[in-house]
Design an enzyme around this catalytic site. Structure first.
Site, PDB file in Angstrom:
ATOM      1  N   ASP A 119      40.676  28.361  36.268  1.00 31.56           N
ATOM      2  CA  ASP A 119      39.761  28.113  36.694  1.00 31.56           C
ATOM      3  C   ASP A 119      39.383  29.404  37.791  1.00 31.56           C
ATOM      4  O   ASP A 119      38.329  29.874  38.721  1.00 31.56           O
ATOM      5  CB  ASP A 119      41.174  27.786  38.030  1.00 31.56           C
ATOM      6  N   ARG A 177      40.359  46.417  25.377  1.00 33.82           N
ATOM      7  CA  ARG A 177      42.020  46.678  25.087  1.00 33.82           C
ATOM      8  C   ARG A 177      41.955  46.388  23.613  1.00 33.82           C
ATOM      9  O   ARG A 177      41.086  46.644  23.029  1.00 33.82           O
ATOM     10  CB  ARG A 177      42.202  44.716  25.089  1.00 33.82           C
ATOM     11  N   ASP A 246      45.625  41.309  24.237  1.00 34.49           N
ATOM     12  CA  ASP A 246      44.594  41.485  24.762  1.00 34.49           C
ATOM     13  C   ASP A 246      45.086  41.726  25.852  1.00 34.49           C
ATOM     14  O   ASP A 246      44.307  42.633  26.824  1.00 34.49           O
ATOM     15  CB  ASP A 246      44.123  39.609  24.854  1.00 34.49           C
TER      16      ASP A 246
HETATM   17  P1  AMP Z   1      47.077  36.649  30.533  1.00 40.23           P
HETATM   18  O1  AMP Z   1      47.504  36.814  29.133  1.00 40.23           O
HETATM   19  O2  AMP Z   1      47.322  36.894  32.112  1.00 40.23           O
HETATM   20  O3  AMP Z   1      46.169  38.337  30.734  1.00 40.23           O
HETATM   21  O4  AMP Z   1      45.662  36.372  29.975  1.00 40.23           O
HETATM   22  C1  AMP Z   1      45.032  35.473  28.628  1.00 40.23           C
HETATM   23  C2  AMP Z   1      43.280  35.047  29.151  1.00 40.23           C
HETATM   24  O5  AMP Z   1      43.000  34.077  29.874  1.00 40.23           O
HETATM   25  C3  AMP Z   1      42.379  35.860  29.400  1.00 40.23           C
HETATM   26  O6  AMP Z   1      41.291  36.025  29.438  1.00 40.23           O
HETATM   27  C4  AMP Z   1      42.711  35.446  30.800  1.00 40.23           C
HETATM   28  O7  AMP Z   1      40.975  36.196  31.167  1.00 40.23           O
HETATM   29  C5  AMP Z   1      42.844  34.199  31.230  1.00 40.23           C
HETATM   30  N1  AMP Z   1      42.977  33.832  32.338  1.00 40.23           N
HETATM   31  C6  AMP Z   1      44.464  33.721  32.997  1.00 40.23           C
HETATM   32  N2  AMP Z   1      44.428  32.966  33.855  1.00 40.23           N
HETATM   33  C7  AMP Z   1      43.425  32.492  34.591  1.00 40.23           C
HETATM   34  C8  AMP Z   1      42.564  32.144  34.716  1.00 40.23           C
HETATM   35  N3  AMP Z   1      43.057  30.949  35.670  1.00 40.23           N
HETATM   36  N4  AMP Z   1      41.278  31.012  35.235  1.00 40.23           N
HETATM   37  C9  AMP Z   1      40.509  32.234  34.358  1.00 40.23           C
HETATM   38  N5  AMP Z   1      40.796  32.775  32.844  1.00 40.23           N
HETATM   39  C10 AMP Z   1      42.319  33.118  33.061  1.00 40.23           C
HETATM   40 MG    MG Z   2      44.743  39.748  30.228  1.00 42.94          MG
END
Ligand code: AMP
Ligand code: MG
Length: 479
Positions: A119, A177, A246
């Protein structure tokens, strides 16, 4: 400078369009300020009085866009729990541009091209955690992104429960990253790899500009910085929880605070992320996972840097860079300045002793900092004092090799071993209050985060052992 006179540059937009997607925030409903961080404001020359400027909330909410800014989301890919995901990117973060070398970004600003099925939002809970913890890490001397401010709202989002959405404005010297390089490598866009490497050098390694070997040297510096960062995480007792490629910064910063934790009772195999069933990202595994992530980076860079030269550097990571950095960090915590061959064994034995002692990691080192031969205080905080006792005998012998006095050593150790770290139960207490509209504890924790080594009598209750029911709990990835 005030918010309406902010003059941001957007060097990232000088890259070709494959690197980003121009986009806009989807504003939150009825936004309000939760906290403003004057120290971060100073870094970008923003007046402290901006805390009271209604434009601050508008800036975070995307309803005020500074002159000349074209907001954008960055593309990247990455290995998540060991599996390659070709399509990640800023799924909920929107970049505004650069000020004084700080790249400003709002996290939780709504869907972007990279949101996949999610979202684009961030819960108030995880936003407060990131806001406070990045500040704490900075003051603990660990390379990290920072945060300028945080807003809450009436916008509802669904996580494990219905929660309120927030936006935190993050600042970083770089948002690139390992996964940004992986994106172009797996797409076989090697010219873009080169373009990205030049960008990273200009942004994070400007001393390499013009050097014929700049790409290799950049890689080597990333390995050095990563080794140091992980050694510092281990030393301070930090478990990141989601060390996907990432979430690995090319500038060697701690980024993307999710289900992180500061260790309560020391447990070598602690896993803070409860989705991590096999412990890939446990505290114990962090040095190994960082190495694996660096090998993924080397693979991604192989079209533009000789692989054998990168492999040689990678060998150094395990053979000397990481172990030496770790021993150095730990010896500083132990107040040991002489470098003796036996120090590695002393530290290994300490880790075993701490694990066996069921002792609070932070409290142990703070108490050890004033250890004068009387073991009572260290026994008192350990569930199994025998484990501590055996190690203290080694330590007593080792300290005799030092040229420093007890007073000098104590002074040094009190600057190495924090009195205050932000444990999850403290953050959770602040979050519960903030969710009810009381932000006083967020401010208190921001103050504590900024003074980790000081004696703060009014906050003594945050320096003790973690209450039993909150010790080393697992945290959900949902944020
Ligand atoms: P993270 O491991 O939490 O840093 O996120 C992994 C990936 O998921 C990244 O590309 C974030 O931008 C995406 N992401 C995480 N939570 C959301 C969210 N609520 N809405 C959209 N993208 C998300
Ligand atoms: Mg991330």
């Amino acid at each position: 400078m005030t918010i309406d006179t902010m003059n941001l540059k957007t060097p990232y937009l000088s890259l070709c369009e494959a690197f980003y997607n121009e986009t806009k925030s989807d504003p939150l409903e009825e936004p309000y300020l939760i906290s403003f961080n004057p120290e971060a404001a100073k870094l970008i020359d923003l007046d402290e009085s901006s805390a009271n400027d209604p434009l601050l909330v508008s800036l975070l909410n995307g309803t005020f866009i500074p002159k000349g800014v074209s907001p954008f989301a960055m593309v990247y890919a990455g290995h998540q729990f060991g599996h390659y995901n070709p399509w990640l990117g800023d799924g909920r973060a929107i970049n505004l541009g650069t000020l004084n070398g700080w790249n400003l970004q709002t996290k939780g600003s709504g869907e972007t091209l990279y949101s996949r099925s999610a979202d684009g939002r961030a819960a108030i809970r995880s936003s407060i955690r990131e806001y406070l913890m990045s500040e704490s890490m900075f003051h603990l001397g660990i390379a990290t992104t920072r945060a300028l401010a945080i807003i809450g709202s009436k916008t509802k989002i669904i996580r494990n429960a219905v929660e309120n959405a927030a936006v935190v404005m993050r600042m970083s010297s770089s948002w690139i990253r390992f996964g940004t390089f992986e994106y172009f490598y797996y797409n076989r866009e090697y010219d873009k790899l080169q373009e990205l490497a030049e960008y990273v050098i200009a942004e994070s390694f400007p001393h390499l500009e013009g050097d014929d070997d700049r790409f290799l040297k950049m890689f080597c510096e990333v390995v050095d910085k990563t080794a140091l960062l992980i050694a510092q995480w281990q030393g301070i007792g930090f478990n990141h929880g989601v060390m996907n490629t990432d979430n690995m910064s090319i500038a060697g910063l701690t980024i993307d605070y999710g289900p992180f934790a500061m260790m309560d009772d020391f447990n070598f195999g602690y896993i803070c992320n409860c989705s991590d069933t096999v412990g890939r990202y446990s505290y114990a595994e962090q040095p190994n996972v960082a190495y694996w992530n660096l090998t993924m980076l080397a693979k991604a860079l192989s079209p533009i840097i000789p692989k054998d030269k990168m492999d040689k550097k990678l060998e150094e990571y395990g053979a000397s860079l990481y172990p030496n950095a770790y021993i150095k960090v730990m010896c500083a915590k132990l107040g040991l300045l002489e470098e003796l061959d036996t120090d590695a064994t002393l530290v290994e034995e300490l880790v075993i002793a701490l694990h066996d002692a069921f002792v609070d990691y932070t409290l142990f080192f703070r108490t050890l900092s004033v250890y004068d031969g009387n073991k009572e205080a260290l026994y008192d905080i350990s569930m199994n004092p025998i484990a501590v006792d055996k190690w203290l005998q080694m330590y007593d012998e080792r300290v005799k090799e030092e040229k420093t006095s007890f007073i000098q050593r104590t002074e040094m150790m009190l600057q190495e071993n924090p009195k205050y770290v932000l444990k999850n139960h403290m953050l959770q207490e602040a979050i519960v209050l903030a969710e009810k509209g009381d932000f006083s504890m967020v401010e208190q924790l921001l103050h504590i985060a900024s003074h980790p080594y000081d004696e703060l009598p009014e906050f003594e209750h945050f320096a003790g052992d973690t209450p039993e029911e909150y010790k080393n709990i697992g945290l959900s990835c949902s944020s």
